[in-house]
Every structure is written in C-alpha cells, then in structure tokens.
Design a protein around this motif. Structure first.
Motif, mmCIF file in Angstrom:
data_model
loop_
_atom_site.group_PDB
_atom_site.id
_atom_site.type_symbol
_atom_site.label_atom_id
_atom_site.label_comp_id
_atom_site.label_asym_id
_atom_site.label_seq_id
_atom_site.Cartn_x
_atom_site.Cartn_y
_atom_site.Cartn_z
ATOM 1 N N ILE A 144 -0.605 -4.601 26.817
ATOM 2 C CA ILE A 144 0.969 -4.167 26.656
ATOM 3 C C ILE A 144 1.674 -5.306 27.105
ATOM 4 O O ILE A 144 1.351 -6.066 28.086
ATOM 5 C CB ILE A 144 1.402 -2.943 27.043
ATOM 6 C CG1 ILE A 144 0.228 -1.727 26.760
ATOM 7 C CG2 ILE A 144 2.862 -2.567 27.139
ATOM 8 C CD1 ILE A 144 -0.663 -1.564 27.915
ATOM 9 N N THR A 145 2.799 -5.790 26.469
ATOM 10 C CA THR A 145 3.695 -6.924 27.062
ATOM 11 C C THR A 145 5.043 -6.456 27.169
ATOM 12 O O THR A 145 5.621 -5.507 26.454
ATOM 13 C CB THR A 145 3.586 -8.032 25.911
ATOM 14 O OG1 THR A 145 4.094 -7.700 24.648
ATOM 15 C CG2 THR A 145 2.203 -8.460 25.663
ATOM 16 N N ASN A 146 5.863 -7.208 27.892
ATOM 17 C CA ASN A 146 7.091 -7.174 28.031
ATOM 18 C C ASN A 146 7.803 -8.410 27.415
ATOM 19 O O ASN A 146 6.855 -9.252 27.246
ATOM 20 C CB ASN A 146 7.671 -6.744 29.434
ATOM 21 C CG ASN A 146 7.559 -8.079 30.438
ATOM 22 O OD1 ASN A 146 6.758 -8.808 30.172
ATOM 23 N ND2 ASN A 146 8.123 -7.869 31.456
ATOM 24 N N SER A 147 8.996 -8.448 27.373
ATOM 25 C CA SER A 147 9.508 -9.375 26.421
ATOM 26 C C SER A 147 9.944 -10.634 27.345
ATOM 27 O O SER A 147 10.095 -10.556 28.697
ATOM 28 C CB SER A 147 10.955 -8.743 25.703
ATOM 29 O OG SER A 147 11.933 -8.818 26.691
ATOM 30 N N ASN A 148 10.651 -11.731 26.920
ATOM 31 C CA ASN A 148 11.400 -13.001 27.242
ATOM 32 C C ASN A 148 12.411 -12.393 28.156
ATOM 33 O O ASN A 148 13.115 -11.289 27.672
ATOM 34 C CB ASN A 148 11.699 -13.847 26.207
ATOM 35 C CG ASN A 148 12.699 -14.856 26.699
ATOM 36 O OD1 ASN A 148 13.879 -14.840 26.702
ATOM 37 N ND2 ASN A 148 12.035 -15.893 27.220
ATOM 38 N N CYS A 149 12.573 -13.100 29.315
ATOM 39 C CA CYS A 149 13.699 -12.556 30.180
ATOM 40 C C CYS A 149 15.191 -12.514 29.644
ATOM 41 O O CYS A 149 15.883 -11.848 29.955
ATOM 42 C CB CYS A 149 13.709 -13.302 31.343
ATOM 43 S SG CYS A 149 13.978 -15.230 31.387
ATOM 44 N N THR A 150 15.236 -13.315 28.510
ATOM 45 C CA THR A 150 16.450 -13.342 27.904
ATOM 46 C C THR A 150 16.721 -12.419 26.554
ATOM 47 O O THR A 150 17.724 -11.792 26.493
ATOM 48 C CB THR A 150 16.933 -14.756 27.282
ATOM 49 O OG1 THR A 150 16.724 -15.741 28.393
ATOM 50 C CG2 THR A 150 18.450 -14.749 26.813
#
Length: 283
Positions: A144-150
C-alpha cells in the motif's frame, strides 16, 4: 491491548525518523525492528542515526540493533521510508514474503493493483489488496502506498469538491527543503533563491491526484478525468509546503457552497475511528 510489532525501512533517514517520531506511544503499534543500509547495520539505532528532528529518538528505539535490508523480518507490518530506487525491489520482496508494506516511496504508487491512499479520501481503494494478492500470488502480504507530499494536500482539498465536477487543475507549489530529504539541497543553490524545478514532482502532481480521486470499478481504479498542469518550486523554508491551486468546476458553485462542503467534509466513517484521524480533515 497487545500492540502489533512493526518495522521501519530506511529508519535512519529523515523520513524514517519521522515515522519513528509519529509511532512513539501509538496505541496500536510498537516499533520492534529498524532497517537501514549496510553502513548502519549491526549498530544500535542510537549509534547509527544522525537525528535531524526536534528532540531525540525514543529510548526503546535507540536501543534496537539496526538490521540490513536483506535481513529477514518478523514484524507483520512494515513502514517503508526507502528511496524509490531501493524500494522498488525490497518492498516487493517483503510483500511476497507475507509482510504488509506501507510505503512512502513513489516506486509502486501508479501500479494498477497498488492502492494509493489518503484514508479520508479513498478508503475504498484498499479493496485493491484482494486483487493484488490474487494477481501476484500473495497470501498475507500486501503493498500500500501514500502519495507525494504535495499531491496529498491538493487531493484533500479537491475531494469535497467532486460533487461540483472538477474538470481542469493548475497547481503551483512552493516546497520546503525538508521535502528533499537529508542532507537536502546544496546551500549555495537554495539560500536567497527559488529553484523553479524539482525533478519528477510535476508528473506526480498530474497523475497521483487523478488516481486517488478516481473510482474503484471492478478490479481497477478509473482515474478522475482531470486536465492538469503543475509547476514545482523549491524555496528556502525548512518545513511546510505551500500550494496554489486553480480549479475549474463544471457546476459553478458559489463561494459559500465551496466553504460549506470543505467545513462539513468528514470522509469514511471507518476512517474516523482511527486513533490519528482528524475530526475535520479540511481546515
């Protein structure tokens, strides 16, 4: 309550340190393994880390012996703060071995069967795990991934506005130097300056929000049909990105209607039960 043991990959880096800081005294999780590069392996975490955050490492974590990337792990849940080039192979190996890997790296974000998740926005995308396991032959493992900080604040701001049918998006970011990791941007480049390009960032701002705001249909996410452009800048601020967003909405709501949906947005009821979930995702 017995806490779930977790491992941190890339534990000595700036993002790994942030994972450790956020997980300290967590009601569900306990850090039992820290993993880093060969130069840190076999040292205690206290010996290996150059702590760049406020305060100091938690005492329990400081005493842990750092494991190498190729070592076997016992923790069922793994948080990855690895650089993308390293994460590409290591995360897949651990997931195929049965670990649930939650990654901050960009290496696998856009894979069709990998959830790219902001829980308050698209909690239902976690159902991709079943498709992922079937497709890849995994049993207990998952990625599972989270997104780029922006991409994250852009997506969070747009999610309540989906009822107004966004069609076009233009984003200009002013991103802090912490986003480049440690040691970050050379001082001679960033002091008294704005760097008007960040490699790879603009592509992420175009593709990632569309995936996260898309609908899970069958065994795939159909991205939001959004015409988007982005310009990313590095600015001489230590922490905190600023993002300027211009969005075209097909339904032309009033400013009061926009404010109302932001103020009343809560996301999934399941997510609101999580210990770190904010009462109001959009402030």
């Amino acid at each position: 309550m017995t806490k779930l043991p977790v491992a941190i990959l890339g534990a000595t880096g700036a993002v790994g340190q942030r994972f450790i800081q956020l997980l300290e005294n967590h009601p569900w999780f306990e850090i039992q393994e820290v993993v880093a590069s060969e130069r840190s392996a076999s040292k205690t975490y206290a010996e290996a880390v150059n702590w760049v955050l406020d305060g100091s490492p938690p005492k329990q974590v400081a005493q842990l012996v750092v494991k190498a990337l190729e070592d076997e792990l016992s923790s069922p849940l793994v948080f990855s703060a690895l650089p993308s080039d390293v994460a590409r192979e290591v995360e897949l190996r651990l997931a195929s071995a049965g670990h649930i890997v939650c990654s901050n790296a960009s290496a696998h974000r856009m894979a069709p069967d990998v959830p790219l998740v902001i829980p308050e926005v698209n909690a239902e995308h976690i159902e991709l795990i079943d498709i992922q396991r079937k497709k890849r032959g995994w049993t207990s493992g998952a990625l599972i991934t989270n997104s780029n900080c922006t991409s994250m604040p852009v997506t969070m701001a747009l999610a309540p506005l989906l009822i107004f049918e966004p069609t076009h998006l233009n984003v200009v970011s002013m991103q802090a130097i912490s986003g480049a990791g440690y040691p970050g941007v050379p001082s001679y480049d960033i002091l008294d300056n704005v760097i008007p390009f960040i490699k790879g960032e603009e592509e992420k701002l175009v593709t990632e929000p569309a995936k996260m705001l898309g609908k899970l249909v069958g065994d795939a996410v159909l991205p939001l049909p959004l015409i988007a452009s982005a310009a990313c800048n590095r600015v001489p601020v230590v922490d905190g990105h600023l993002v300027n967003i211009a969005v075209t909405l097909a339904k032309r709501p009033s400013l009061d209607e926009i404010k109302a949906v932001w103020q009343n947005y809560t996301g999934s009821s399941i997510v609101r039960q999580l210990p770190s979930a904010p009462k109001h995702p959009v402030i």
